[in-house]
Scaffold this motif. Structure first.
Motif, short mmCIF file in Angstrom:
data_model
loop_
_atom_site.label_atom_id
_atom_site.label_comp_id
_atom_site.label_asym_id
_atom_site.label_seq_id
_atom_site.Cartn_x
_atom_site.Cartn_y
_atom_site.Cartn_z
N UNK A 236 0.85 -1.18 0.00
CA UNK A 236 0.00 0.00 0.00
C UNK A 236 0.89 1.24 0.00
N UNK A 237 0.31 2.37 -0.37
CA UNK A 237 1.07 3.61 -0.40
C UNK A 237 0.76 4.43 -1.63
N UNK A 238 1.66 5.35 -1.94
CA UNK A 238 1.43 6.24 -3.07
C UNK A 238 2.74 6.43 -3.84
N UNK A 239 2.81 7.52 -4.61
CA UNK A 239 3.99 7.76 -5.45
C UNK A 239 5.21 8.20 -4.65
N UNK A 240 5.05 8.49 -3.36
CA UNK A 240 6.15 8.94 -2.53
C UNK A 240 6.69 7.86 -1.60
N UNK A 241 5.82 7.05 -1.03
CA UNK A 241 6.22 6.01 -0.08
C UNK A 241 5.30 4.81 -0.22
N UNK A 242 5.88 3.63 -0.10
CA UNK A 242 5.09 2.41 -0.16
C UNK A 242 5.63 1.42 0.86
N UNK A 243 4.77 0.51 1.29
CA UNK A 243 5.15 -0.54 2.23
C UNK A 243 4.38 -1.81 1.91
N UNK A 244 4.92 -2.94 2.35
CA UNK A 244 4.17 -4.18 2.28
C UNK A 244 3.09 -4.16 3.36
N UNK A 245 2.00 -4.86 3.12
CA UNK A 245 0.98 -5.03 4.14
C UNK A 245 1.61 -5.66 5.37
N UNK A 246 1.13 -5.28 6.54
CA UNK A 246 1.79 -5.65 7.79
C UNK A 246 1.94 -7.16 7.97
N UNK A 247 0.98 -7.95 7.51
CA UNK A 247 1.07 -9.40 7.70
C UNK A 247 1.79 -10.10 6.56
N UNK A 248 2.31 -9.32 5.60
CA UNK A 248 3.08 -9.87 4.49
C UNK A 248 4.57 -9.75 4.76
N UNK A 249 5.04 -8.53 5.00
CA UNK A 249 6.47 -8.28 5.25
C UNK A 249 6.62 -6.90 5.88
N UNK A 250 7.69 -6.66 6.64
CA UNK A 250 7.85 -5.40 7.35
C UNK A 250 8.59 -4.32 6.57
N UNK A 251 8.81 -4.53 5.28
CA UNK A 251 9.66 -3.62 4.52
C UNK A 251 8.88 -2.47 3.87
N UNK A 252 9.55 -1.33 3.76
CA UNK A 252 8.99 -0.14 3.11
C UNK A 252 10.09 0.52 2.30
N UNK A 253 9.69 1.45 1.43
CA UNK A 253 10.67 2.16 0.61
C UNK A 253 10.10 3.50 0.20
N UNK A 254 11.01 4.43 -0.14
CA UNK A 254 10.64 5.76 -0.56
C UNK A 254 11.02 5.96 -2.02
N UNK A 255 10.24 6.79 -2.72
CA UNK A 255 10.61 7.14 -4.09
C UNK A 255 11.92 7.90 -4.08
N UNK A 256 12.06 8.84 -3.14
CA UNK A 256 13.28 9.60 -2.91
C UNK A 256 13.32 9.96 -1.43
N UNK A 257 14.52 10.20 -0.94
CA UNK A 257 14.64 10.55 0.48
C UNK A 257 14.41 12.05 0.65
#
Length: 244
Positions: free
Chosen positions: A26-47
Motif C-alpha cells: 500500500x502507499x502512493x507515489x512517494x512512499x510504499x510498504x508491504x501489508x503488515x502481515x506480508x512483510x515489514x519492509x517499506x521504501x521511498x521514491x526519494x529521500x
C-alpha cells in the motif's frame, strides 16, 4: 559483479512494491510498504521530507517498518529510527561447488515438499524457533515455498520473497536445530535456485554482514556479494522525541 545488476537491485523494495508485488502493499507515489502481515519492509521514491511524511501516514502508532539505504537515514522529526545493522546483498553468479548442496545417508533421502496455505501454522512455528528473519502469516503469498519433513514434522524450509522483473529473492531459509549441519539449507536453496533460473530469472538473497557462516555457505553455493546496505527500523516518534 556487473554494475548493471547492482543498479537493477539497488532499489529492489521500491521496484517490487510498484510492479510485481504492488498487490501485496500500500502507499502512493512517494512512499510504499508491504501489508503488515506480508512483510515489514517499506521504501521511498526519494529521500525527501515529503516522502517521509507519506511514510509516516502509512504507519499506525507503535508500528515499525524496515528500510534499506546506502547511508544512514535523515528522518523528519515525526519519525524515529533504530539501526539494525549492515546487510549484504548476494546474487547467484556461478555454479555451486561440488557437494555443497548434498546431505549424507538418511538425510539425503528426505524429500522436498511444496508448502502452501495449509502449512502456514507450521511454517510460523519453525520460524519462531529458528529466527531466520521477518516472516508473517501472509509472507508465503510472496512466492514459492518448499520444505522438508521428518516423521511428518516440518524441519526445514526456504522460499521466495521480493520479486522484480528478472530477479527473485530467496529468503526464510531455516532448519530445525536438531537437523543443522546436514546440508538441508543448501539443498533447499539449490532447488529454489534451479526453479528460478529455469524461469529465466536470477536468484539473490540478503544476509547480515556479521553472519560469516551463512555468507560462507552462500559463497559455496555460487552467490557473490553485490552490495552492502544499512538496515533501519523506522516508526512514528513518541511524543517529545525527535528523529534519529
Amino acid at each position: 559483479m556487473s554494475g548493471s545488476i547492482q543498479a537493477t537491485l539497488e532499489r529492489v523494495i521500491w521496484t517490487a512494491l510498484t510492479t510485481r508485488q504492488a498487490h501485496l502493499g500500500q502507499g502512493d507515489a512517494l512512499a510504499r510498504r508491504y501489508l503488515a502481515d506480508v512483510a515489514p519492509f517499506a521504501a521511498l521514491a526519494d529521500e525527501t521530507p515529503a516522502a517521509y511524511q507519506a511514510l509516516h501516514a502509512l504507519l499506525q502508532p507503535h508500528e515499525q517498518v524496515a528500510l534499506l539505504s546506502q547511508d544512514e537515514l535523515s528522518l523528519i522529526d515525526a519519525l524515529q529510527a533504530t539501526r539494525l545493522g549492515l546487510l549484504h546483498r548476494m546474487v547467484a553468479t556461478r555454479a555451486a561447488e561440488a557437494g555443497s548442496d548434498r546431505g549424507s545417508g538418511s538425510d539425503a533421502a528426505l524429500d522436498m515438499i511444496r508448502l502452501g496455505h495449509a502449512d502456514t501454522d507450521e511454517m510460523l512455528e519453525l520460524v519462531q524457533k529458528t529466527k531466520p528473519g521477518p516472516f508473517g502469516k501472509r509472507t508465503p503469498e510472496m512466492g514459492n515455498y518448499i520444505g522438508m519433513r521428518d516423521g511428518g514434522r516440518l524441519i526445514a524450509m526456504a522460499g521466495e520473497r521480493m520479486r522484480i522483473d528478472g530477479y527473485v529473492e530467496i529468503s526464510a531459509v531455516c532448519v530445525d536445530e536438531n537437523w543443522r549441519g546436514k546440508g538441508l539449507a543448501g539443498r533447499l536453496i539449490q532447488i529454489l535456485r534451479g526453479e528460478i533460473e529455469r524461469r529465466g530469472e536470477t536468484p539473490f538473497l540478503h544476509v547480515f554482514s556479521e553472519n560469516r557462516s551463512a555468507i560462507s555457505l552462500y559463497e559455496r553455493l555460487g552467490f557473490e556479494v553485490c552490495g552492502t546496505f544499512v538496515l533501519t527500523r523506522v516508526g512514528r516518534a513518541e511524543s517529545g522525541s525527535a528523529g534519529a
